[in-house]
Design a protein around this motif. Sequence first.
Motif, short mmCIF file in Angstrom:
data_model
loop_
_atom_site.label_atom_id
_atom_site.label_comp_id
_atom_site.label_asym_id
_atom_site.label_seq_id
_atom_site.Cartn_x
_atom_site.Cartn_y
_atom_site.Cartn_z
N TYR A 163 -7.31 2.70 4.15
CA TYR A 163 -7.48 1.43 3.45
C TYR A 163 -8.25 0.51 4.39
O TYR A 163 -7.80 0.22 5.49
N HIS A 180 5.14 -0.55 -4.70
CA HIS A 180 3.91 -0.51 -5.48
C HIS A 180 3.90 -1.45 -6.67
O HIS A 180 2.84 -1.73 -7.23
N GLN A 236 -7.74 -4.82 -4.34
CA GLN A 236 -6.61 -4.32 -3.57
C GLN A 236 -5.83 -3.26 -4.33
O GLN A 236 -5.35 -2.29 -3.75
N SER A 267 -5.42 0.61 -3.02
CA SER A 267 -4.08 1.13 -2.73
C SER A 267 -3.79 2.39 -3.52
O SER A 267 -3.25 3.36 -2.99
N ILE A 320 0.83 -1.20 0.00
CA ILE A 320 0.00 0.00 0.00
C ILE A 320 0.86 1.25 0.00
O ILE A 320 0.61 2.20 -0.75
#
Length: 217
Positions: free
Chosen positions: A197, A89, A178, A182, A85
């Motif tokens: 998140y 990345h 996800q 993120s 997150i």
Amino acid sequence: MEERSPTQFLCGEDVVMKKLLRNMAVVAMAGVMASAGVMVSLGAVEHDMLADLYQGTMASDSGTYTTQAAYPLDQCHEWKMKAKISFFHSIDPGPFILHPEGAGMRVEMTVPNVAQVRQQEAEYDARIQELVAQTAGMTKEAAIQSFRDYLVAHCEYDYGLTGSLPYDCLIRGKSVCQGYTSVMCNLCHAAGIECEYISGTVTYNGQVMPHSWNRVK
């Protein structure tokens, strides 16, 4: 946590229940009920450790780095998710090898193909900054809507469940929840907007499935 030697411990990989993610795209459809999720957040010590680990691995020619400081941590607390997150990345980070030292732990990690990963991280960061720059002068609400509209237009849901990274969503244009969540966190934080998140579940047709979403302030 699996013992590697009397002085080293390996934080294992996260278990991904892909069969439960198969229908995650239905969250935009009627009949889906989201549960109360749990906020995934970094404590100050975890943040410092992961920042140290990210900067160190990215600067290393080999991609292997061990933190210089021993952090007062006794085990991994969802570090893989938190690292994806906030820092790594474009790769699935880990495993994290813990080296006990005094009252804390030095943490070791290796990034394979680190030169390529550096390029991917730079590409990702540049796109984040580009999108944030486009919201200059907007209200907070308008900026959030702009980020949301961009992700809807430029990223499709990955029914093959092969992409979950922020990079998959923002650069490759295909990801599961996800990745979307993120990227939204990264965009909002870069714009100075509070964003959380949230990890939880949704219920669809009586089936409970893991899911993630954002909460902005």
